[in-house]
Scaffold this active site. Sequence first.
Site, PDB file in Angstrom:
ATOM      1  N   HIS A   1       0.833  -1.229   0.000  1.00 15.94           N
ATOM      2  CA  HIS A   1       0.000   0.000   0.000  1.00 15.94           C
ATOM      3  C   HIS A   1       0.859   1.268   0.000  1.00 15.94           C
ATOM      4  O   HIS A   1       0.547   2.242   0.686  1.00 15.94           O
ATOM      5  CB  HIS A   1      -0.944   0.028   1.209  1.00 15.94           C
ATOM      6  CG  HIS A   1      -1.972  -1.056   1.204  1.00 15.94           C
ATOM      7  ND1 HIS A   1      -3.267  -0.866   0.787  1.00 15.94           N
ATOM      8  CD2 HIS A   1      -1.891  -2.363   1.571  1.00 15.94           C
ATOM      9  CE1 HIS A   1      -3.946  -2.000   0.903  1.00 15.94           C
ATOM     10  NE2 HIS A   1      -3.139  -2.927   1.368  1.00 15.94           N
TER      11      HIS A   1
ATOM     12  N   ASN B   1     -10.296  -2.577   2.829  1.00 10.37           N
ATOM     13  CA  ASN B   1     -10.055  -2.505   1.387  1.00 10.37           C
ATOM     14  C   ASN B   1     -11.367  -2.193   0.676  1.00 10.37           C
ATOM     15  O   ASN B   1     -12.419  -2.133   1.304  1.00 10.37           O
ATOM     16  CB  ASN B   1      -9.534  -3.864   0.880  1.00 10.37           C
ATOM     17  CG  ASN B   1      -8.041  -4.046   1.101  1.00 10.37           C
ATOM     18  OD1 ASN B   1      -7.294  -3.074   1.246  1.00 10.37           O
ATOM     19  ND2 ASN B   1      -7.606  -5.283   1.126  1.00 10.37           N
TER      20      ASN B   1
ATOM     21  N   TYR C   1       0.999  -4.073  11.922  1.00  8.43           N
ATOM     22  CA  TYR C   1       0.944  -2.656  11.564  1.00  8.43           C
ATOM     23  C   TYR C   1       1.769  -1.798  12.507  1.00  8.43           C
ATOM     24  O   TYR C   1       2.608  -1.005  12.069  1.00  8.43           O
ATOM     25  CB  TYR C   1      -0.516  -2.182  11.484  1.00  8.43           C
ATOM     26  CG  TYR C   1      -1.198  -2.760  10.263  1.00  8.43           C
ATOM     27  CD1 TYR C   1      -1.468  -4.122  10.189  1.00  8.43           C
ATOM     28  CD2 TYR C   1      -1.515  -1.979   9.161  1.00  8.43           C
ATOM     29  CE1 TYR C   1      -2.049  -4.681   9.074  1.00  8.43           C
ATOM     30  CE2 TYR C   1      -2.111  -2.532   8.039  1.00  8.43           C
ATOM     31  CZ  TYR C   1      -2.376  -3.888   8.010  1.00  8.43           C
ATOM     32  OH  TYR C   1      -2.937  -4.443   6.897  1.00  8.43           O
TER      33      TYR C   1
END
Length: 485
Positions: free
Chosen positions: A56, A129, A339
């Site tokens: 991303h 998404n 993350y």
Amino acid sequence: MSTNPNKLTTSWGAPVGDNQNSMTAGARGPTLIQDVHLLEKLAHFNRERVPERVVHAKGAGAHGYFEVTNDLSGYTKAAFLSEVGKRTPMFIRFSTVAGELGSADTVRDPRGFAVKFYTEEGNYDLVGNNTPVFFIRDAIKFPDFIHTQKRHPQTHLKNPNAVWDFWSLSPESLHQVTILMSDRGIPATLRHMHGFGSHTFKWVSDRGEGVWVKYHFKTEQGVKNLDVDLAAKLAGENPDYHTEDLFNAIANGDFPAWKLHVQIMPLEDADTYRFDPFDVTKVWSQKDYPLIEVGRMVLDRNPENYFAEVEQATFSPGSFVPGIEASPDKMLQGRLFAYSDAHRYRVGANHNALPINRPKAEANNYQRDGQMRPDTNGGGSVYYEPNSYGGPAQSPEHKPAAYAVSGQADSVAYDHHDHYTQAGDLYRLLSEDERERLVRTIVGAMMPVEKDEIKLRQIGHFYKADPDYGQRVAAGLGLSVPQGD
Ligand code: HEM
């Protein structure tokens, strides 16, 4: 102290005497090391990049607000959802997945749809998404999957062989592959696509009762997709087409909006539903669990600075607020680690203290120091716990709801192996034109695959989803559907 914004200074605030000519020993002599402004300028330039996101990397962001339109406070105690009309500021970052920071926007790829809600009880990140499902369903497969989407280690080229080898050996990807290869694989703009939380999450009420939820953001602009030839042309002529469209729409006051809905499943249904509702390769039937409106998200402000806001934004599926919790989804569980770990590497241990990530609710804790601590670092306040000085203390009412688990610690696959019904249902929903384009796209994508073995394995999956699907891809590739598979 008064400052003059027109006076050029060094980063330490001293006036710069000359920003056009470096200091040399004599007009034609070599440059002097004592020109510290020059040294600083060159050195800072060398450090302008932070690592791009490992996935991303290319993205566009915008600020906006979320407004509650339906009272679901009986299901969740999340304060920002507590009453109709309540507004919460938010920031969104849209992205492509596989390309690098400068890659083209109009490629066939899922689009990231990462939302940060700055709630009064801390930031809630919904990192989804534009597709309701994913290619794999266990975090342990993610690095291998992404390797196949990135570049070959020797040629540095994209590698269809790896892509289809992995997918054909991971049939749980079929549903998402079908969506990706369909018209929705290239949205017309970032405004013309839906968004999904994809995973199952848990909502918990103030009575301590839980439900499973799935999030759906429905675009108010309508779904529109790009014709493949136009997309290819745009990728060359204006690789930033989506980024530009979003920025201009907001700059022109044409604020894009999405309605947020949830599907709600009683906790106990998870034990008896016809497949595991934590499996992120599946959608829940909307007949079983209809969409319930929650609120409306409006994007009405462009970032002032791309790097400060879009690039330094750090979204984590683990940033929950009271009333919203994780589910046992094996992908989500891996993401809870991945993350924040990426953020500490990419932006630094104090990434949450940067303005774009800083909660509107004050962060009070005993974390101290670390590189690039931009705030007062807790000043002289108490810096350990437990303490007798009235430092911030835990609030037991905000413990996540207790949850019964049983079984043996083991590495176990999801026990449901029907990867075909939902992919086939999707195929059967498509019009003849849409099927034709789907098959043409797949054939074009699979044609360069070197090994027939890989193509045949994948054709077998399409066939199991729907015989017509498999036969048409096989015919397009000049192959026959493998028998007895
Ligand atoms: C970005 C890991 C699955 C959506 C990222 C990043 C990592 C990552 C490391 C970069 C974060 C950063 O540098 O700031 C993973 C892992 C997954 C997974 C390990 C599976 C176990 C998913 C799924 C979705 C998703 C299932 C969507 C449902 C996103 C989005 C971003 C992202 C939207 C970009 C966030 C942003 O705009 O900053 N992922 N991911 N990922 N991922 Fe995942």
